[in-house]
Design an enzyme around this catalytic site. Structure first.
Site, PDB file in Angstrom:
ATOM      1  N   HIS A  16      -2.175  -5.963   6.657  1.00  0.00           N
ATOM      2  CA  HIS A  16      -3.348  -6.800   6.430  1.00  0.00           C
ATOM      3  C   HIS A  16      -4.614  -6.003   6.707  1.00  0.00           C
ATOM      4  O   HIS A  16      -4.958  -5.721   7.853  1.00  0.00           O
ATOM      5  CB  HIS A  16      -3.289  -8.057   7.310  1.00  0.00           C
ATOM      6  CG  HIS A  16      -4.406  -9.000   7.023  1.00  0.00           C
ATOM      7  ND1 HIS A  16      -5.312  -9.391   7.976  1.00  0.00           N
ATOM      8  CD2 HIS A  16      -4.783  -9.602   5.859  1.00  0.00           C
ATOM      9  CE1 HIS A  16      -6.199 -10.205   7.404  1.00  0.00           C
ATOM     10  NE2 HIS A  16      -5.902 -10.351   6.143  1.00  0.00           N
ATOM     11  N   GLY A  17      -5.306  -5.621   5.633  1.00  0.00           N
ATOM     12  CA  GLY A  17      -6.433  -4.691   5.712  1.00  0.00           C
ATOM     13  C   GLY A  17      -7.526  -5.083   6.688  1.00  0.00           C
ATOM     14  O   GLY A  17      -8.018  -4.260   7.465  1.00  0.00           O
ATOM     15  N   THR A  24      -0.495   0.478   6.523  1.00  0.00           N
ATOM     16  CA  THR A  24      -0.303  -0.530   5.486  1.00  0.00           C
ATOM     17  C   THR A  24      -0.243  -1.888   6.178  1.00  0.00           C
ATOM     18  O   THR A  24       0.129  -1.959   7.351  1.00  0.00           O
ATOM     19  CB  THR A  24       0.996  -0.278   4.680  1.00  0.00           C
ATOM     20  OG1 THR A  24       1.301  -1.460   3.914  1.00  0.00           O
ATOM     21  CG2 THR A  24       2.184   0.021   5.571  1.00  0.00           C
ATOM     22  N   GLY A  57     -10.689  -2.963   1.381  1.00  0.00           N
ATOM     23  CA  GLY A  57      -9.880  -3.135   2.584  1.00  0.00           C
ATOM     24  C   GLY A  57      -9.892  -1.894   3.445  1.00  0.00           C
ATOM     25  O   GLY A  57     -10.803  -1.073   3.374  1.00  0.00           O
ATOM     26  N   THR A  61       0.930  -1.123   0.000  1.00  0.00           N
ATOM     27  CA  THR A  61       0.000   0.000   0.000  1.00  0.00           C
ATOM     28  C   THR A  61       0.963   1.163   0.000  1.00  0.00           C
ATOM     29  O   THR A  61       2.073   1.004   0.482  1.00  0.00           O
ATOM     30  CB  THR A  61      -0.829   0.028   1.312  1.00  0.00           C
ATOM     31  OG1 THR A  61      -1.603  -1.149   1.389  1.00  0.00           O
ATOM     32  CG2 THR A  61      -1.742   1.222   1.375  1.00  0.00           C
TER      33      THR A  61
END
Length: 319
Positions: free
Chosen positions: A222-223, A220, A199, A169
């Protein structure tokens, strides 16, 4: 008023950065932070600076945003982006957008030209058209590497836990000479995600948050984990309780890891101009400029420092 020293911090995503891509990621984050700092030095706003920095990384195929975004289950690029102004808490975001080069620009237009904060999919597409944003063929955003990853992820023995390891990201946070803060975040999301998956990036308080009363942050990682703990707002909450940016970031990342098993990274700037770049993943490319000094790194504990003049000289000939 108007005598704050401008500061900008950017990240190019947390996760695992492969050896052969390290240089490109490092150069790309440094290029972005120098561009954003240039805006601040010319008296531009924090919002202008973060938009400029994120746009620079969207245009760089090393990052999972704009050109270079990962592909969804159908092999298409669907992107999310957000921008927020700490002065009045105005924010604009887009989700599941296709066929435009710079989702962060569209997010800014949502913030400034509508009464809304988040437009999605078809609606975002119609709004982009109304705003005269050029459409580009979806294939233009697809790199050979993204296509390759997508294919690999379709294989029957593929382990989806590997998703967690390479999460790009891009984002930026800044404070300008007026003391206003801003954040921006942009992403292509998770590789092989379901169509329509949104996300943390497009969600205010998760993918980013900016408030002049405390500071700004962009996240940034794991959404889904980030959304569960509303990570960006959580960091600013810790700062409101008196923690430094670094301690606030580490505390929030640690909570996300212990509570929901999620890994990620964050960049933070406080209303006083202190900054931090912290991550619980193996790596996160990041860069910051304060007091005409460039700081940058990728691995835990790695921190290079250069004078701005030296950085600008070497940036013009490639790091």
């Amino acid at each position: 008023l108007g005598r704050m020293k401008p500061v900008i911090v950017v990240h190019g995503g947390a996760g695992r950065i492969f050896k052969e891509r390290e240089e490109g990621c490092r150069a790309g984050t440094v290029r972005a932070v120098l561009q954003g700092y240039g805006v601040l030095k010319r008296g531009g706003s924090a919002v202008d600076a973060v938009e400029e920095a994120v746009q620079s990384m969207e245009d760089d195929p090393h990052f999972n945003a704009g050109c270079g975004s990962v592909l969804n289950e159908k092999g298409e690029v669907e992107m999310d982006a957000i921008i927020m102004d700490g002065k009045n808490l105005d924010s604009g975001a887009v989700s599941a957008v296709k066929c435009i080069a710079n989702p962060v620009k569209l997010a800014r237009l949502v913030m400034e030209k509508t009464k809304h904060m988040l437009l999605t999919d078809q609606g975002a597409h119609l709004f982009a058209r109304a705003m005269g944003i050029p459409e580009i063929p979806g294939e233009k955003l697809v790199t050979e590497r993204s296509r390759e990853r997508w294919r690999k992820n379709l294989e029957p023995d593929f382990n989806p836990e590997d998703f967690q390891k390479d999460l790009g990201t891009v984002g930026a946070v800044a404070i300008d000479s007026e003391g206003n803060v801003a954040c921006a975040t942009s992403t292509g999301g998770l590789s092989n995600k379901l169509i329509g998956r949104v996300g943390d990036t497009a969600c205010i308080g998760s993918g980013g948050y900016a408030d002049n009363h405390s500071g700004a942050t962009s996240t940034t990682g794991h959404g889904e984990s980030i959304m569960k703990v509303v990570l960006a707002r959580l960091i600013l909450y810790h700062m409101e309780q008196g923690m430094s940016p670094e301690v606030a970031a580490d505390t929030a990342l640690d909570y996300m890891k212990t509570r929901v098993g999620g890994l990620g990274g964050v960049i933070v700037v406080s209303k006083a101009g202190e900054w931090a770049a912290r991550f619980s993943t193996k790596q996160m490319s990041w860069a910051a400029v304060k007091d005409d000094e460039l700081h940058y790194g990728i691995c835990a504990g790695e921190k290079h420092v250069k004078s701005l003049d030296e950085a600008l000289a070497s940036a013009s000939e490639g790091l």
